[in-house]
Design a protein around this motif. Structure first.
Motif, PDB file in Angstrom:
ATOM      1  N   CYS A 190      47.317  47.786  -7.642  1.00 44.72           N
ATOM      2  CA  CYS A 190      48.361  48.511  -8.373  1.00 44.72           C
ATOM      3  C   CYS A 190      48.236  50.013  -8.142  1.00 44.72           C
ATOM      4  N   CYS A 193      49.566  51.123  -4.969  1.00 46.02           N
ATOM      5  CA  CYS A 193      51.012  50.907  -4.863  1.00 46.02           C
ATOM      6  C   CYS A 193      51.373  49.910  -3.770  1.00 46.02           C
ATOM      7  N   TYR A 198      54.303  44.828  -6.608  1.00 47.69           N
ATOM      8  CA  TYR A 198      55.414  45.394  -7.379  1.00 47.69           C
ATOM      9  C   TYR A 198      56.726  44.641  -7.139  1.00 47.69           C
ATOM     10  N   CYS A 220      55.978  52.301  -6.041  1.00 48.41           N
ATOM     11  CA  CYS A 220      55.509  52.465  -7.428  1.00 48.41           C
ATOM     12  C   CYS A 220      56.194  53.657  -8.084  1.00 48.41           C
ATOM     13  N   CYS A 226      53.974  46.525 -12.004  1.00 46.68           N
ATOM     14  CA  CYS A 226      52.958  45.850 -11.204  1.00 46.68           C
ATOM     15  C   CYS A 226      52.634  44.491 -11.846  1.00 46.68           C
TER      16      CYS A 226
END
Length: 451
Positions: A190, A193, A198, A220, A226
């Motif tokens: 997460c 990114c 995501y 992100c 996420c």
């Protein structure tokens, strides 16, 4: 005026200050001649897996013609307690100076305008990128254990009325990028990114992502989500960026420094244009004896001057950066400090600080048009997405330093001390009472708090 009367005024000022402290959470502190104020950003509302990447315009900031001596920040909860990177990852925060046309409505939050409107003029640092990276201050997860102190006799000059375009006023904005990783399936993924976590196929402007784009800022952006564990209760909470500004009033004894930011993704060496791409990826090493991935870029430096401070900005996996002179000598090197446990400020696997350079004044010089090389090193034991390799330095132009005496912040002598405290007490009392009333009228605004 007699000494006894001066003492009486002094104690009256102290009483006024105490009264103000009871009626407001905000006050300027003074230590060794340096003023300090602590502020809170607007609230950042998050739930597990959520991303907040907003731009807050017109933030609270010290007024007047001043020299900034440091700018520190960290994420805190509503009770003012520091929040762990294991729960809320601070991808980055940046503070940008800009000029706003007088009379324009001061919006507390809106998207990134890009400063294409005539009502807003960016007033960034000294370069070298052609676009982006205009901040005066900015860090990420390393913010708690990284020094931003500007040594004497230097200061970052802001608030000079002669620099503000006619019809405008100087203001500041914050961009805060925070990722809530509570209950995340892959917390580190997460923070890097990674697009698959995501479930993002378009960027924040609705443009399709390149199939080869596997991770980075385009996956992100603000209000993305996420992946979290199934059945996780979505508990919402409010966080804040607490930022502390230290400064002194401007005087001729202060030596002004310029802020330069280098980016290892700068394309200048190949294209002649400072197109700074900001982020890049690290491929996993296919060998078993070398897990270092090095990336370099070179730029010509626009002025001649002395380096007084330096620091890098990297993400998890970073192992340090160095800025080299044209003859290959190290101008400054900076390495990350990794956490080793679970305490706030010591989170294992996260970069919790960066080492800094404070060269002896006059010992590290850069010539005008000298070609500098930035090297950014990451571990390639595993792949990383959306990493950064930035390098900040503060430089004083050589011609300026010779004309400024050294300034040392020491206590004032009697009887000036008494008058100074008295005037300061009256001024602060009036200012904080007004600020307190304004804050009460708008609970969603910026909330200065005491140190």
């Amino acid at each position: 005026m007699s000494l006894g009367r001066q003492v009486a005024i002094f104690f009256i000022a102290i009483v006024l200050l105490a009264t103000c402290a009871e009626n407001s959470e905000a006050r300027v502190t003074l230590e060794n001649g340096i003023k300090s104020m602590v502020y809170l950003s607007p609230k950042i509302t998050q739930h597990p897996g959520s991303v907040s990447n907003k731009f807050y315009y017109g933030i609270e900031f010290p007024k007047g013609h001043i020299a900034i001596k440091s700018f520190n920040a960290e994420v805190v909860d509503e009770a003012g307690n520091p929040v762990s990177l294991q729960e809320a990852y601070l991808h980055h925060w940046v503070a940008v100076r800009y000029y706003e046309r007088i009379g324009v409505e001061d919006t507390k939050y809106h998207g990134n305008l890009g400063f294409h409107q005539s009502d807003f003029i960016i007033a960034g640092n000294s370069g070298v990128c052609n676009h982006g990276l205009t901040q005066f201050f900015g860090l990420g997860s390393e913010t708690r254990k990284t020094s931003t102190r500007v040594p004497d006799p230097y200061g970052i000059e802001v608030g000079n009325p002669l620099e503000v375009p006619s019809g405008y006023e100087e203001k500041w904005l914050l961009n805060i990028h925070a990722i809530d990783t509570r209950g995340a399936v892959d917390a580190m993924g997460c923070t890097e990114c990674r697009c698959n976590l995501y479930n993002v196929t378009h960027d924040e402007y609705g443009r399709p992502l390149d199939p080869d784009y596997v991770g980075g800022l385009n996956c992100c952006y603000d209000e993305t989500q996420c992946k979290v564990k199934n059945g996780l209760e979505s508990v919402e909470r409010n966080l804040y960026l607490k930022y502390t500004v230290k400064w002194v009033d401007w005087s001729d004894s202060i030596v002004p420094v310029k802020i330069f930011i280098f980016d290892v993704t700068d394309t200048w060496q190949n294209t002649g244009i400072h197109d700074c791409l900001i982020e890049y990826n690290i491929e996993q090493s296919t060998t078993t004896n070398d897990y270092t991935s090095s990336k370099r870029s070179s730029v010509k430096f626009p002025i001649a001057g002395d380096v007084v401070y330096g620091i890098t900005h990297q993400h998890s996996g970073g192992i340090g950066s160095a800025l080299y002179s044209e003859d290959g000598q190290v101008i400054c090197s900076s390495k990350p400090i990794y956490g080793k446990g679970n305490d706030v400020g010591d989170e294992a696997g996260y970069i919790v600080g960066m080492s800094t350079c404070y060269p002896k004044p006059g010992s590290v010089k850069i010539s005008r048009d000298e070609t500098l090389t930035l090297e950014s090193n990451y571990s390639s034991e595993k792949s990383h997405t959306g990493v950064m390799g930035l390098f900040y330095i503060l430089v004083v132009e050589s011609s300026l330093e010779m004309n400024h005496p050294v300034q040392v912040h020491e206590g004032l002598e009697v009887p000036i001390f008494f008058w100074g405290v008295a005037v300061l007490g009256l001024a602060i009392c009036a200012a904080v009472l007004v600020a307190y009333q304004r804050r009460k009228q708008n609970e969603n605004g910026y909330q200065p708090i005491a140190t």
